[in-house]
Design an enzyme around this catalytic site. Structure first.
Site, PDB file in Angstrom:
ATOM      1  N   LYS A  18       2.458  10.973   7.426  1.00 38.67           N
ATOM      2  CA  LYS A  18       1.619  10.746   8.602  1.00 38.67           C
ATOM      3  C   LYS A  18       2.115  11.464   9.868  1.00 38.67           C
ATOM      4  O   LYS A  18       1.891  12.648   9.993  1.00 38.67           O
ATOM      5  CB  LYS A  18       1.419   9.249   8.799  1.00 38.67           C
ATOM      6  CG  LYS A  18       0.589   8.686   7.629  1.00 38.67           C
ATOM      7  CD  LYS A  18      -0.067   7.352   7.872  1.00 38.67           C
ATOM      8  CE  LYS A  18      -1.103   7.096   6.782  1.00 38.67           C
ATOM      9  NZ  LYS A  18      -0.820   5.965   5.925  1.00 38.67           N
ATOM     10  N   ASP A  44       9.207   2.806   2.108  1.00 37.06           N
ATOM     11  CA  ASP A  44       8.042   3.617   2.433  1.00 37.06           C
ATOM     12  C   ASP A  44       7.767   3.437   3.924  1.00 37.06           C
ATOM     13  O   ASP A  44       7.221   2.422   4.349  1.00 37.06           O
ATOM     14  CB  ASP A  44       6.838   3.173   1.588  1.00 37.06           C
ATOM     15  CG  ASP A  44       5.573   3.980   1.901  1.00 37.06           C
ATOM     16  OD1 ASP A  44       5.561   4.711   2.914  1.00 37.06           O
ATOM     17  OD2 ASP A  44       4.600   3.864   1.132  1.00 37.06           O
ATOM     18  N   PHE A  70       0.853  -1.186   0.000  1.00 39.65           N
ATOM     19  CA  PHE A  70       0.000   0.000   0.000  1.00 39.65           C
ATOM     20  C   PHE A  70       0.890   1.238   0.000  1.00 39.65           C
ATOM     21  O   PHE A  70       1.664   1.453   0.929  1.00 39.65           O
ATOM     22  CB  PHE A  70      -0.943   0.064   1.204  1.00 39.65           C
ATOM     23  CG  PHE A  70      -1.818   1.287   1.142  1.00 39.65           C
ATOM     24  CD1 PHE A  70      -2.971   1.294   0.364  1.00 39.65           C
ATOM     25  CD2 PHE A  70      -1.460   2.462   1.795  1.00 39.65           C
ATOM     26  CE1 PHE A  70      -3.753   2.455   0.258  1.00 39.65           C
ATOM     27  CE2 PHE A  70      -2.237   3.620   1.691  1.00 39.65           C
ATOM     28  CZ  PHE A  70      -3.388   3.608   0.923  1.00 39.65           C
TER      29      PHE A  70
HETATM   30  C1  PLP Z   1      -0.937   6.062   4.433  1.00 40.78           C
HETATM   31  C2  PLP Z   1       0.137   5.525   3.590  1.00 40.78           C
HETATM   32  C3  PLP Z   1       0.441   6.091   2.333  1.00 40.78           C
HETATM   33  C4  PLP Z   1      -0.378   7.216   1.731  1.00 40.78           C
HETATM   34  O1  PLP Z   1      -0.376   8.381   2.488  1.00 40.78           O
HETATM   35  P1  PLP Z   1      -1.493   9.494   2.220  1.00 40.78           P
HETATM   36  O2  PLP Z   1      -1.093  10.617   3.136  1.00 40.78           O
HETATM   37  O3  PLP Z   1      -2.809   8.897   2.571  1.00 40.78           O
HETATM   38  O4  PLP Z   1      -1.415   9.870   0.784  1.00 40.78           O
HETATM   39  C5  PLP Z   1       1.495   5.558   1.627  1.00 40.78           C
HETATM   40  N1  PLP Z   1       2.223   4.538   2.104  1.00 40.78           N
HETATM   41  C6  PLP Z   1       1.961   3.969   3.304  1.00 40.78           C
HETATM   42  C7  PLP Z   1       2.816   2.843   3.784  1.00 40.78           C
HETATM   43  C8  PLP Z   1       0.898   4.419   4.076  1.00 40.78           C
HETATM   44  O5  PLP Z   1       0.611   3.822   5.224  1.00 40.78           O
END
Ligand code: PLP
Length: 415
Positions: free
Chosen positions: A269, A240, A143
């Site tokens: 985040k 990520d 994700f």
């Molecule tokens: C939440 C998340 C994203 C996307 O972030 P947004 O601020 O919602 O665009 C990308 N990668 C990971 C691992 C995430 O948990």
């Protein structure tokens, strides 16, 4: 439980809002620390922290103070000018993270897009890949956000359906899972990545633990092997850590559980301290210097307001001992969940205060979350059988003890 005011507000959402979420039926209007309140004044323990965006707790007084002071002074300038908060902020983030260069964005998906652009430029300009041939290897179950490019390499059909055509250049390998039956550590995942590598591969982009994928935790040694594979083949390893980073797993970054350093790191985040969307792509100069004026940008990225709040959010990781608390309370919460010794719980996994509870297939995790809500705990399922417990990293033992009693009661009702 749900009265007319809440019903009315939920109805407005369904009339006027795009229905791209299916929230729990609760309307919130206040948050403080680890607690949330609904419009009727009922109090809840937040055990999902806005998918880790609220690691510092809701409306942290010191962050709110910085936000208000900076908002009164200077909030948005665009990057057409230099600002004081931005310079201080990127210096701090660089020094804390060990990456020499920072590119500031707002949302997670934007920072992932930035990483993709950085990886491709490096591939063409440093590695010498032929134009438009660059390939990036991603993992099954990933994700990384919701832009069309990113959903184009998602393995979840629900994220992709009806949104094509997608951009090419992404290949999907197997992710590593503690439960896999490899005879050698991570053989399946590392082998599948190896099979996809060609002279056109510029990067591997993965999450160190897959959050939305169900708190999927790789075997120990996977990241080290992946690091070696990337180094040996002149490929960038980009992690990520939008959800796993900034103390969530009991280390500042999840990659620190193994003795490696990636070439690029994506943060978001919690970087915004639970107040603003703030994200960043970090790397060394060799990679970052392929961005020149005009090649990338964002109107809001690195704005003084966001920079001030993010700076303070970084300080508070240390001032509030978020790393050690995540580690200690995470271990405590996992052990308490394991000690419940319930048949309905198939597995408790994760690191730090990022815990996935895999339930028996016969039980709907969503229904359990609804029942938890009625007991004053807010948690959210990922997939149909996993409940994620990821409270703000300031949570205390007494609060976990209170939650465990409630969780036990709720799960017992499902047996
Ligand atoms: C939440 C998340 C994203 C996307 O972030 P947004 O601020 O919602 O665009 C990308 N990668 C990971 C691992 C995430 O948990």
């Amino acid at each position: 439980m749900i009265n007319n005011l809440q019903k009315n507000l939920i109805e407005k959402d369904s009339i006027y809002g795009a229905q791209n979420y299916s929230p729990l039926p609760i309307v919130l209007n206040k948050g403080k620390g680890v607690y949330l309140w609904d419009v009727d004044g009922n109090k809840y323990l937040d055990m999902m922290s806005a998918y880790s965006a609220v690691s510092h707790g809701h409306s942290h007084p010191e962050l709110v103070k910085v936000l208000i002071e900076q908002a009164k002074k200077l909030a948005i300038t665009s990057r057409a000018f230099y600002t004081e908060p931005f310079s201080h902020y990127i210096e701090k983030l660089s020094k804390i993270s060990g990456f020499s260069s920072v590119l500031a964005m707002n949302t997670g998906a934007e920072a992932v897009e930035t990483a993709i652009k950085a990886a491709r430029r490096w591939g063409y300009f440093s590695k010498g890949i032929k134009e438009n041939k660059a390939e990036i290897i991603v993992a099954n179950g990933n994700f990384h956000g919701r832009t069309t490019t990113i959903v184009g390499f998602s393995s979840d059909p629900e994220y992709r359906k009806g949104f094509g055509p997608f951009s090419g250049g992404f290949l999907e390998a197997d992710y590593c899972n503690t439960n896999c039956e490899c005879s050698k550590v991570c053989e399946k995942s590392i082998g599948s990545i190896k099979n996809l590598i060609s002279k056109n591969t510029c990067a591997v982009i993965v999450e160190p633990i897959q959050g939305e994928g169900g708190i999927i935790t790789p075997q120990k040694g996977w990241l080290e092997q992946l690091r070696k594979l990337c180094t040996d083949n002149n490929i960038l390893l980009i992690l990520d850590e939008i959800q796993s980073g900034l103390a969530r797993t009991g280390e500042l970054f999840a990659f620190q559980h193994e003795n490696i350093m990636p070439d690029g790191l994506i943060l978001g985040k919690a970087l915004g301290g639970g107040l603003l969307p703030v994200s960043a792509f970090l790397s060394n100069k060799e990679i970052m210097d392929h961005f020149n004026p005009g090649s990338h940008g964002s109107t809001f990225g690195g704005n003084p307001l966001a920079a001030s709040v993010a700076s303070k959010a970084l300080d508070l990781i240390y001032e509030d001992n978020l790393i050690s608390n995540s580690k200690e309370m995470g271990e405590y919460l996992s052990n308490q969940l394991i000690n419940l010794n319930l048949k309905i719980i198939k597995e408790v996994r994760g690191k730090g205060l990022w815990i996935g509870v895999e339930l028996d297939k016969k039980v709907s995790a969503k229904k359990v979350c609804l029942a938890l809500m009625r007991e004053g705990i807010l948690a959210k399922e990922t997939h149909s059988t996993v409940i994620r417990f990821a409270p703000p990293l300031i949570i205390k033992k007494e609060e976990i003890d209170w939650a465990i009693v409630k969780i036990k009661k709720v799960l017992n009702d499902f047996i």
